[in-house]
Design a protein around this motif. Structure first.
Motif, PDB file in Angstrom:
ATOM      1  N   ASN A  46       0.929  -1.242  -0.015  1.00  0.00           N
ATOM      2  CA  ASN A  46       0.038  -0.048  -0.107  1.00  0.00           C
ATOM      3  C   ASN A  46       0.891   1.198  -0.058  1.00  0.00           C
ATOM      4  O   ASN A  46       0.474   2.271  -0.340  1.00  0.00           O
ATOM      5  CB  ASN A  46      -0.885  -0.029   1.489  1.00  0.00           C
ATOM      6  N   ILE A  47       2.067   1.215   0.727  1.00  0.00           N
ATOM      7  CA  ILE A  47       2.850   2.256   0.839  1.00  0.00           C
ATOM      8  C   ILE A  47       3.452   2.520  -0.576  1.00  0.00           C
ATOM      9  O   ILE A  47       3.783   3.540  -0.973  1.00  0.00           O
ATOM     10  CB  ILE A  47       4.007   2.204   1.792  1.00  0.00           C
ATOM     11  N   GLY A  48       3.789   1.631  -1.203  1.00  0.00           N
ATOM     12  CA  GLY A  48       4.739   1.686  -2.667  1.00  0.00           C
ATOM     13  C   GLY A  48       6.219   1.846  -1.931  1.00  0.00           C
ATOM     14  O   GLY A  48       6.807   2.630  -2.571  1.00  0.00           O
ATOM     15  N   ALA A  49       6.504   1.246  -0.693  1.00  0.00           N
ATOM     16  CA  ALA A  49       7.736   1.701  -0.004  1.00  0.00           C
ATOM     17  C   ALA A  49       8.861   0.953  -0.818  1.00  0.00           C
ATOM     18  O   ALA A  49       9.047  -0.117  -1.275  1.00  0.00           O
ATOM     19  CB  ALA A  49       7.460   1.455   1.351  1.00  0.00           C
ATOM     20  N   ASP A  50       9.802   1.722  -0.615  1.00  0.00           N
ATOM     21  CA  ASP A  50      11.286   1.165  -1.028  1.00  0.00           C
ATOM     22  C   ASP A  50      11.735   0.513   0.400  1.00  0.00           C
ATOM     23  O   ASP A  50      11.732   1.348   1.527  1.00  0.00           O
ATOM     24  CB  ASP A  50      12.086   2.655  -1.357  1.00  0.00           C
ATOM     25  N   GLU A  51      12.102  -0.537   0.343  1.00  0.00           N
ATOM     26  CA  GLU A  51      12.414  -1.553   1.596  1.00  0.00           C
ATOM     27  C   GLU A  51      13.726  -0.669   2.315  1.00  0.00           C
ATOM     28  O   GLU A  51      13.768  -0.673   3.479  1.00  0.00           O
ATOM     29  CB  GLU A  51      12.706  -2.872   1.249  1.00  0.00           C
ATOM     30  N   ASP A  52      14.598  -0.332   1.562  1.00  0.00           N
ATOM     31  CA  ASP A  52      15.753   0.568   2.351  1.00  0.00           C
ATOM     32  C   ASP A  52      15.284   1.812   2.994  1.00  0.00           C
ATOM     33  O   ASP A  52      15.833   1.832   4.278  1.00  0.00           O
ATOM     34  CB  ASP A  52      16.806   1.076   1.119  1.00  0.00           C
ATOM     35  N   PHE A  53      14.407   2.583   2.660  1.00  0.00           N
ATOM     36  CA  PHE A  53      13.629   3.564   3.580  1.00  0.00           C
ATOM     37  C   PHE A  53      13.091   3.285   4.717  1.00  0.00           C
ATOM     38  O   PHE A  53      13.425   3.637   5.808  1.00  0.00           O
ATOM     39  CB  PHE A  53      12.532   4.304   2.507  1.00  0.00           C
ATOM     40  N   VAL A  54      12.175   2.062   4.567  1.00  0.00           N
ATOM     41  CA  VAL A  54      11.623   1.335   5.780  1.00  0.00           C
ATOM     42  C   VAL A  54      12.666   0.758   6.701  1.00  0.00           C
ATOM     43  O   VAL A  54      12.525   1.091   7.895  1.00  0.00           O
ATOM     44  CB  VAL A  54      10.452   0.276   5.622  1.00  0.00           C
ATOM     45  N   ALA A  55      13.566   0.428   6.203  1.00  0.00           N
ATOM     46  CA  ALA A  55      14.419  -0.302   7.257  1.00  0.00           C
ATOM     47  C   ALA A  55      15.519   0.640   7.875  1.00  0.00           C
ATOM     48  O   ALA A  55      15.824   0.524   8.860  1.00  0.00           O
ATOM     49  CB  ALA A  55      15.677  -1.318   6.210  1.00  0.00           C
ATOM     50  N   ASP A  56      15.717   1.755   6.997  1.00  0.00           N
ATOM     51  CA  ASP A  56      16.568   3.016   7.594  1.00  0.00           C
ATOM     52  C   ASP A  56      15.866   3.767   8.771  1.00  0.00           C
ATOM     53  O   ASP A  56      16.373   3.866   9.852  1.00  0.00           O
ATOM     54  CB  ASP A  56      17.006   4.106   6.610  1.00  0.00           C
ATOM     55  N   VAL A  57      14.497   3.915   8.623  1.00  0.00           N
ATOM     56  CA  VAL A  57      13.719   4.571   9.623  1.00  0.00           C
ATOM     57  C   VAL A  57      13.552   3.474  10.754  1.00  0.00           C
ATOM     58  O   VAL A  57      13.702   3.938  11.960  1.00  0.00           O
ATOM     59  CB  VAL A  57      12.173   4.722   8.997  1.00  0.00           C
ATOM     60  N   GLY A  58      13.322   2.375  10.556  1.00  0.00           N
ATOM     61  CA  GLY A  58      13.126   1.242  11.721  1.00  0.00           C
ATOM     62  C   GLY A  58      14.468   1.264  12.503  1.00  0.00           C
ATOM     63  O   GLY A  58      14.369   1.062  13.487  1.00  0.00           O
TER      64      GLY A  58
END
Length: 252
Positions: A97-109
């Motif tokens: 749903n986000i259309g997220a880049d996994e690197d972005f999510v991992a960096d924030v996490g």
């Protein structure tokens, strides 16, 4: 340019100062804020949402890109985030749903360690300096991701490939008999479920885009009523661009 922005802070006090900064930048016209929320990473690793008294147009996280991102950040981010089974299976739909880049999510996490808070916002931003400067002055670290619909074409290709595979299986099933026919039917049933799930996710995404579009247009219309001259014309031009972009998505 539409983006998801996350500013990570050391505590709640700094995060709420960040929310006020977003509101100020929105009022100044440095960026347009569609929605904002504050989250906290609890000692047990769970993510909780905090109350925000704001005037941004989208009032609920449910069914929005921000809501999906909050859900992902509450999971085991950064650890086999692309896995499709076990503890990670429930995260896949949210990432979709986000259309997220996994690197972005991992960096924030990785940055959002227990005890820290983050302000998550959906913004239209042309220049990064105004936001970065304001957040840095408050001790915040900014992460951003451009929202895009590139994945939409990939999803269409995946759905077309699944339907082609289904047709092949059905043709083979028609000629088979006995145990082989039963095994082919099982494969057909499984593939049909996958296709139905893909269609449901596509509809969910389309509904989400429509809700966000309506909220943003309404907010901009309210802003235009309070402006005059060139300032009003600029807001009206933004509304026209939003409508054009939305129609392009609908007819893509």
């Amino acid at each position: 340019m539409d983006k998801l922005v996350v500013a990570v802070f050391r505590d709640e006090k700094a995060a709420y100062a960040g929310v006020r900064a977003f509101a100020d930048l929105n009022a100044e016209g440095s960026l347009e804020v569609a929605q904002v929320c504050v989250i906290k990473k609890e000692p047990n690793g769970a993510v909780s949402t905090k109350e925000v008294d704001d005037n941004f147009p989208i009032r609920t996280l449910a069914g929005t890109a921000l809501g999906s991102l909050v859900g992902v950040l509450g999971g085991p981010v950064g650890l086999a985030i692309g896995a499709a089974s076990g503890a990670y299976a429930g995260m896949i739909g949210d990432i979709y749903n986000i259309g997220a880049d996994e690197d972005f999510v991992a960096d924030v996490g990785a940055a959002l360690t227990p005890g820290k808070c983050a302000v998550i916002a959906e913004v239209d931003e042309e220049w990064v300096t105004p936001l970065d400067t304001r957040m840095e002055s408050l001790g915040g670290v900014v992460y951003r991701m451009v929202k895009h619909e590139v994945r939409q074409e990939q999803r269409k290709r995946e759905l077309a490939a699944a339907k082609a595979e289904l047709e092949q299986l059905q043709a083979e099933h028609a000629k088979a008999s006995g145990d082989r026919k039963a095994k082919l039917q099982a494969q057909i049933d499984t593939l049909n479920k996958r296709i139905d799930a893909k269609l449901a996710r596509s509809k969910q995404r389309a509904d989400q885009i429509s809700r966000e579009f309506d909220a943003r247009v309404k907010a901009l219309q309210n802003k235009a009523q309070q402006k005059q001259g060139e300032a009003k014309a600029a807001v009206e031009a933004r509304i026209a661009k939003l409508r054009s972009d939305f129609q392009s998505r609908v007819h893509a």
